[in-house]
Design an enzyme around this catalytic site. Structure first.
Site, PDB file in Angstrom:
ATOM      1  N   ASP A  61       0.843  -1.194   0.000  1.00 41.54           N
ATOM      2  CA  ASP A  61       0.000   0.000   0.000  1.00 41.54           C
ATOM      3  C   ASP A  61       0.884   1.253   0.000  1.00 41.54           C
ATOM      4  O   ASP A  61       1.709   1.423   0.908  1.00 41.54           O
ATOM      5  CB  ASP A  61      -0.870  -0.059   1.274  1.00 41.54           C
ATOM      6  CG  ASP A  61      -1.926   1.020   1.307  1.00 41.54           C
ATOM      7  OD1 ASP A  61      -1.830   1.993   0.535  1.00 41.54           O
ATOM      8  OD2 ASP A  61      -2.860   0.882   2.126  1.00 41.54           O
ATOM      9  N   ALA A  85      -3.613   4.640  -8.033  1.00 38.88           N
ATOM     10  CA  ALA A  85      -4.557   5.684  -7.627  1.00 38.88           C
ATOM     11  C   ALA A  85      -5.932   5.063  -7.477  1.00 38.88           C
ATOM     12  O   ALA A  85      -6.213   3.997  -8.015  1.00 38.88           O
ATOM     13  CB  ALA A  85      -4.619   6.785  -8.688  1.00 38.88           C
ATOM     14  N   THR A 102      -4.949   7.652  -0.898  1.00 41.07           N
ATOM     15  CA  THR A 102      -4.106   7.016  -1.936  1.00 41.07           C
ATOM     16  C   THR A 102      -3.489   8.044  -2.879  1.00 41.07           C
ATOM     17  O   THR A 102      -2.285   8.033  -3.128  1.00 41.07           O
ATOM     18  CB  THR A 102      -4.939   5.992  -2.736  1.00 41.07           C
ATOM     19  OG1 THR A 102      -5.210   4.885  -1.874  1.00 41.07           O
ATOM     20  CG2 THR A 102      -4.187   5.490  -3.964  1.00 41.07           C
ATOM     21  N   THR A 132      -4.130  13.047 -15.054  1.00 42.13           N
ATOM     22  CA  THR A 132      -5.327  13.036 -15.904  1.00 42.13           C
ATOM     23  C   THR A 132      -5.655  14.425 -16.428  1.00 42.13           C
ATOM     24  O   THR A 132      -5.302  15.430 -15.804  1.00 42.13           O
ATOM     25  CB  THR A 132      -6.515  12.507 -15.067  1.00 42.13           C
ATOM     26  OG1 THR A 132      -7.723  12.712 -15.789  1.00 42.13           O
ATOM     27  CG2 THR A 132      -6.642  13.242 -13.735  1.00 42.13           C
ATOM     28  N   ASP A 133      -6.402  14.473 -17.521  1.00 42.57           N
ATOM     29  CA  ASP A 133      -6.864  15.772 -18.035  1.00 42.57           C
ATOM     30  C   ASP A 133      -7.923  16.388 -17.122  1.00 42.57           C
ATOM     31  O   ASP A 133      -8.227  17.583 -17.234  1.00 42.57           O
ATOM     32  CB  ASP A 133      -7.394  15.632 -19.477  1.00 42.57           C
ATOM     33  CG  ASP A 133      -8.556  14.657 -19.633  1.00 42.57           C
ATOM     34  OD1 ASP A 133      -8.960  14.025 -18.628  1.00 42.57           O
ATOM     35  OD2 ASP A 133      -9.073  14.529 -20.765  1.00 42.57           O
ATOM     36  N   GLU A 134      -8.499  15.581 -16.220  1.00 41.07           N
ATOM     37  CA  GLU A 134      -9.596  16.100 -15.388  1.00 41.07           C
ATOM     38  C   GLU A 134      -9.147  17.207 -14.441  1.00 41.07           C
ATOM     39  O   GLU A 134      -9.970  17.954 -13.929  1.00 41.07           O
ATOM     40  CB  GLU A 134     -10.249  14.961 -14.587  1.00 41.07           C
ATOM     41  CG  GLU A 134     -10.772  13.875 -15.499  1.00 41.07           C
ATOM     42  CD  GLU A 134     -11.845  12.998 -14.876  1.00 41.07           C
ATOM     43  OE1 GLU A 134     -12.372  13.339 -13.810  1.00 41.07           O
ATOM     44  OE2 GLU A 134     -12.148  11.969 -15.489  1.00 41.07           O
ATOM     45  N   TYR A 157     -12.132  13.191  -7.014  1.00 41.12           N
ATOM     46  CA  TYR A 157     -11.070  12.488  -7.750  1.00 41.12           C
ATOM     47  C   TYR A 157     -10.106  13.482  -8.384  1.00 41.12           C
ATOM     48  O   TYR A 157      -8.892  13.409  -8.181  1.00 41.12           O
ATOM     49  CB  TYR A 157     -11.680  11.574  -8.833  1.00 41.12           C
ATOM     50  CG  TYR A 157     -10.673  11.119  -9.878  1.00 41.12           C
ATOM     51  CD1 TYR A 157      -9.644  10.237  -9.549  1.00 41.12           C
ATOM     52  CD2 TYR A 157     -10.740  11.581 -11.193  1.00 41.12           C
ATOM     53  CE1 TYR A 157      -8.707   9.830 -10.500  1.00 41.12           C
ATOM     54  CE2 TYR A 157      -9.806  11.173 -12.148  1.00 41.12           C
ATOM     55  CZ  TYR A 157      -8.796  10.303 -11.799  1.00 41.12           C
ATOM     56  OH  TYR A 157      -7.867   9.909 -12.737  1.00 41.12           O
ATOM     57  N   ALA A 159      -9.706  16.633  -7.813  1.00 38.96           N
ATOM     58  CA  ALA A 159      -9.047  17.499  -6.824  1.00 38.96           C
ATOM     59  C   ALA A 159      -7.853  16.771  -6.198  1.00 38.96           C
ATOM     60  O   ALA A 159      -6.782  17.358  -5.986  1.00 38.96           O
ATOM     61  CB  ALA A 159     -10.036  17.918  -5.738  1.00 38.96           C
ATOM     62  N   LYS A 161      -6.151  14.273  -7.622  1.00 42.92           N
ATOM     63  CA  LYS A 161      -5.099  14.151  -8.648  1.00 42.92           C
ATOM     64  C   LYS A 161      -4.384  15.496  -8.822  1.00 42.92           C
ATOM     65  O   LYS A 161      -3.160  15.542  -8.965  1.00 42.92           O
ATOM     66  CB  LYS A 161      -5.687  13.693  -9.993  1.00 42.92           C
ATOM     67  CG  LYS A 161      -6.168  12.259 -10.053  1.00 42.92           C
ATOM     68  CD  LYS A 161      -5.092  11.213  -9.837  1.00 42.92           C
ATOM     69  CE  LYS A 161      -4.109  11.087 -10.965  1.00 42.92           C
ATOM     70  NZ  LYS A 161      -3.189   9.919 -10.772  1.00 42.92           N
ATOM     71  N   ASN A 187      -9.060   6.774 -21.313  1.00 39.79           N
ATOM     72  CA  ASN A 187      -8.524   5.580 -21.964  1.00 39.79           C
ATOM     73  C   ASN A 187      -9.624   4.533 -22.151  1.00 39.79           C
ATOM     74  O   ASN A 187     -10.558   4.449 -21.347  1.00 39.79           O
ATOM     75  CB  ASN A 187      -7.452   4.926 -21.096  1.00 39.79           C
ATOM     76  CG  ASN A 187      -6.127   5.659 -21.106  1.00 39.79           C
ATOM     77  OD1 ASN A 187      -5.076   5.059 -21.016  1.00 39.79           O
ATOM     78  ND2 ASN A 187      -6.148   6.989 -21.218  1.00 39.79           N
ATOM     79  N   LEU A 197     -17.351   3.828 -18.220  1.00 42.49           N
ATOM     80  CA  LEU A 197     -18.404   3.826 -19.245  1.00 42.49           C
ATOM     81  C   LEU A 197     -18.305   2.674 -20.260  1.00 42.49           C
ATOM     82  O   LEU A 197     -19.279   1.919 -20.442  1.00 42.49           O
ATOM     83  CB  LEU A 197     -18.393   5.169 -19.992  1.00 42.49           C
ATOM     84  CG  LEU A 197     -19.466   5.293 -21.070  1.00 42.49           C
ATOM     85  CD1 LEU A 197     -20.845   5.479 -20.463  1.00 42.49           C
ATOM     86  CD2 LEU A 197     -19.177   6.461 -22.007  1.00 42.49           C
TER      87      LEU A 197
END
Ligand code: NAD
Ligand code: TDX
Length: 351
Positions: A61, A85, A102, A132-134, A157, A159, A161, A187, A197
């Site tokens: 971990d 992650a 994490t 990520t692009d987020e 999520y 925030a 990252k 991806n 999705l």
């Protein structure tokens, strides 16, 4: 060059493709896969390479800082590719703290361990953080995310990252740690957990279950085949400039509803159903809270400076992906047994 490379999260979706690529491409290097094996981590993903001499799996971990520090001393890592992650936005809305632990604390533990082990001798060392692009938030109808777009995360999520990205840059700027970051778009491909999705909808279409489209299905995502992401990670790990950020994307935007219609059509064809059958499963449900409207990546820096480009057209990638899930029923059965059923009920029943 012989290197000891630590890949975190290597039993997950993207990580397993990166581990396979590195084990095959760099037989002289030792590839260590550190993974906690959460619900999303699955050693089945790596069955084909698990016996290779230059590969070793370590269960652990990243939130346990002392454990991570000892690992660096023991295995003498000179490169880190950090993918571990919590990765699903809907789960981050249900349980943000897991994501802080994490994605933020785990990342800082790895940075501290690398800093302590490498001391000030950074020659030939690299800490590569996968993001990520987020983190850039949501676009309107126009424009693309570039490496200089201001951070504007909206989900727990993204925030978490974003926070981890800031720590990586801070360790570079403050301590001189050799770091590089990449931010990738959505991806798709083999081995993705069927909460996301595309694999969720493939599985539901196959089983004639409703397809829960959030809101009106008008949100836009930029889809990249997972092996193209793994190739980009290889290029950036080997040729990326220290301290830099690279955006990775597919130049392949789809509204959710159009993408879902493609899935339905291709699957009707493959399953021998009359065209239009699977579309009837589309069910509009309550929107995701804080749902970003549109993501789209400008990857020209990576393309121009390091010579990467996506190799697969979407039509080919999605066919390969659907075929993989149809041909790997056992994998799907394994990951959708037990806990998955509770998750599905919590997320979708009564939505
Ligand atoms: P995933 O959820 O499929 O895999 C994550 C892996 O990390 C799993 O194997 C899990 O067991 C492991 N893990 C989780 N918590 C851990 C911990 N505390 N210690 C050790 N291991 C732990 O995720 P993914 O989709 O493969 O994403 C991998 C990385 O790429 C993430 O950092 C994610 O933010 C990033 N990313 C994903 C996408 C995407 O579309 N999936 C796009 C851009 C960036
Ligand atoms: O049941 C669903 N119905 C639905 O309409 C699910 C699971 C999703 N959606 C929508 C939400 C999004 O607009 O589809 C789109 C894609 O959703 P996800 O597969 O959950 O991906 P997304 O939220 O875009 O985030 C993904 O890409 C960036 C990954 O999960 C992240 O880890 C990555 O950083």
């Amino acid at each position: 060059m012989k290197r000891n490379i630590l890949i975190t999260g290597g039993a997950g979706f993207i990580g397993s493709h990166v581990v396979r690529l590195f084990v095959n491409k760099y037989p002289e290097s030792m590839i260590y896969n550190l993974d906690k094996l959460t619900y999303a981590g699955n050693l089945e993903n790596l069955k084909d390479i698990e016996d290779r001499e230059n590969y070793m799996f370590i269960k652990g971990d990243i939130v346990d800082g002392e454990f991570i520090r000892v690992l660096f001393d023991k295995y003498k890592f000179d490169g880190v590719i950090h993918l571990a992650a919590e990765s699903h936005v809907d789960r981050s809305i249900a349980n943000p703290m897991e994501f802080v632990m994490t994605n933020v604390i785990g990342t800082v533990n790895l940075l501290n361990a690398a800093k302590a082990y490498w001391k000030d001798d950074f020659e030939g060392k690299l800490f590569y953080h996968i993001s990520t692009d987020e983190v850039y938030g949501s676009l309107g109808e126009e424009g693309l995310f570039t490496e200089t777009t201001a951070y504007d995360p909206h989900s727990p999520y993204s925030a978490a990252k974003a926070s981890s990205d800031h720590f990586v840059r801070a360790y570079h700027d403050t301590f001189g740690l050799p770091t590089v970051i990449s931010n990738c778009s959505n991806n798709y491909g083999a081995n993705q957990f069927p909460e996301k999705l595309i694999p969720l909808f493939i599985n539901n279409i196959k089983n004639n279950k409703p397809l829960p489209v959030y809101g009106k299905g008008e949100n836009v995502r930029d889809w990249l085949y997972v092996e193209d992401h793994a190739n980009a990670i290889d290029v950036i790990f080997n040729k990326g400039k220290i301290g830099e950020t690279y955006n990775i994307g597919g130049n392949n935007e789809w509204t959710n509803i159009d993408l879902i219609k493609v899935l339905c059509k291709v699957m009707d064809n493959k399953l021998g159903r009359e065209e239009g059958t699977s579309e009837k499963l589309i069910t509009f449900v309550k929107d995701r809270a804080g749902h970003d409207l549109r993501y789209a990546i400008d990857s020209s820096k990576l393309q121009k400076e390091l010579g990467w480009k996506p190799s697969l057209q979407f039509e080919e990638g999605i066919e390969k992906t659907i075929d993989w899930y149809l041909n790997n029923q056992e994998w799907l059965d394994n990951v959708t047994s037990g806990e998955y059923k509770n998750y599905y009920k919590e997320m979708y029943v009564g939505r």
